[in-house]
Design a protein around this motif. Sequence first.
Motif, PDB file in Angstrom:
ATOM      1  N   CYS B 112       0.813  -1.216   0.000  1.00 27.89           N
ATOM      2  CA  CYS B 112       0.000   0.000   0.000  1.00 27.89           C
ATOM      3  C   CYS B 112       0.846   1.265   0.000  1.00 27.89           C
ATOM      4  O   CYS B 112       0.320   2.354  -0.204  1.00 27.89           O
ATOM      5  N   ASN B 113       2.126   1.140   0.230  1.00 31.54           N
ATOM      6  CA  ASN B 113       2.990   2.312   0.202  1.00 31.54           C
ATOM      7  C   ASN B 113       3.104   2.794  -1.239  1.00 31.54           C
ATOM      8  O   ASN B 113       3.552   2.062  -2.103  1.00 31.54           O
ATOM      9  N   PRO B 114       2.662   4.046  -1.499  1.00 31.45           N
ATOM     10  CA  PRO B 114       2.649   4.501  -2.898  1.00 31.45           C
ATOM     11  C   PRO B 114       4.035   4.563  -3.526  1.00 31.45           C
ATOM     12  O   PRO B 114       4.158   4.574  -4.745  1.00 31.45           O
ATOM     13  N   PHE B 115       5.074   4.611  -2.702  1.00 30.12           N
ATOM     14  CA  PHE B 115       6.411   4.696  -3.269  1.00 30.12           C
ATOM     15  C   PHE B 115       7.045   3.333  -3.488  1.00 30.12           C
ATOM     16  O   PHE B 115       8.152   3.223  -3.993  1.00 30.12           O
ATOM     17  N   ASN B 117       7.354  -0.004  -5.484  1.00 27.27           N
ATOM     18  CA  ASN B 117       6.975  -0.608  -6.747  1.00 27.27           C
ATOM     19  C   ASN B 117       6.992  -2.114  -6.600  1.00 27.27           C
ATOM     20  O   ASN B 117       8.003  -2.674  -6.186  1.00 27.27           O
ATOM     21  N   SER B 124      12.013  -1.908   4.521  1.00 24.76           N
ATOM     22  CA  SER B 124      11.006  -1.280   5.368  1.00 24.76           C
ATOM     23  C   SER B 124      11.315  -1.539   6.822  1.00 24.76           C
ATOM     24  O   SER B 124      11.530  -2.678   7.234  1.00 24.76           O
ATOM     25  N   ARG B 125      11.347  -0.453   7.589  1.00 25.34           N
ATOM     26  CA  ARG B 125      11.653  -0.613   9.003  1.00 25.34           C
ATOM     27  C   ARG B 125      10.554  -1.386   9.708  1.00 25.34           C
ATOM     28  O   ARG B 125      10.831  -2.203  10.591  1.00 25.34           O
ATOM     29  N   ALA B 126       9.312  -1.124   9.293  1.00 31.95           N
ATOM     30  CA  ALA B 126       8.201  -1.810   9.952  1.00 31.95           C
ATOM     31  C   ALA B 126       8.294  -3.316   9.712  1.00 31.95           C
ATOM     32  O   ALA B 126       8.091  -4.123  10.623  1.00 31.95           O
TER      33      ALA B 126
END
Lengths: 182, 139
Positions: B112-115, B117, B124-126
């Motif tokens: 869902c992160n728009p950046f 691809n 991702s840290r999460a």
Amino acid sequence: AMEVIWWGRERRKLSSRELFVLTYGALVAQLCKDYEKDEDVNTFLDRMGYGIGVRLIDDFLARSAVKKCRSYSETADMIAQVAFKMYLGVTPSVSCSNTAGNEFSLILDKNPLVDFVEELPAERASLCYCNLLCGVIRGALEMVHLAAEVTFLQDRLKGDAVTEIGITFLRKAEDRKHKRNK
Amino acid sequence: LLLSVVCFAPQNYPLYIRSVPTENELKFHYTVHTSLDVVDEKISAMGKALVDQRELYLGLLYPTEDYKVYGYVTNSRVKFVMVVDSSNTALRDNEIRSMFRKLHNSYTDIMCNPFYNPGDRIHSRAFDSMVNSMMMQVC
């Protein structure tokens, strides 16, 4: 020209909210592909927001049925407590930042637009992801004859502690009754 | 002991690799890579109807003398593979399933992160902290 449909009315449903957030994200991502410089993306977002704001204000006034604001402070409160709540479901806190009483700051604790964005990509360090909001506020205020400058003063996505929107009212509100000739 | 977590794209290249640091990390990579064959085998055996949660979870792919390898595939053909220490018999099937569910949920957030691809390596840290907490929990 890109046309953006404001999903305000369907905001109440959770799945539409996600669609809205994802749409906004896709919009920003596409603008980043179209424009190399962050400043250009920011400008475009602001411009689009302005187009939304000048139209949204009528919807807001019709749905909220609020009385005319008599001061900048009331206006800022209205934006934070009624408008933000109505369209984004959050209530930023408002404070006045100068003695002249025309500069205000809205601190956003939660910002649904950035729900899925962890952080800005490294090559987009000066992107104001939510700059659309600044344009919306500016456009809406202009339609009620209040000129204002609206910018992001702090942004959690850029590493700041909070997200803060600054509103500076530029001219006195035309709220004086037309003086009758004596 | 959760030793390794790998996420594969539909085209079978890794999007995310995380292993407990040891001298022999390459061994994990090799094990996981060979397990992809088993995953593909299971997927083709299942046919087209991959709707049920039970069918997303592939179960124990194959045990070696030291490790057990578990697999999970999403409807979009993204695969997750976990390597667990064989000596850890306390890990129940349910726990493995819930770990895969967590991985799947975190992966969805990244999508869902728009950046992001689709097809990029996952940075991702999460996601990292979720995998960290899983690895520490199981130890």
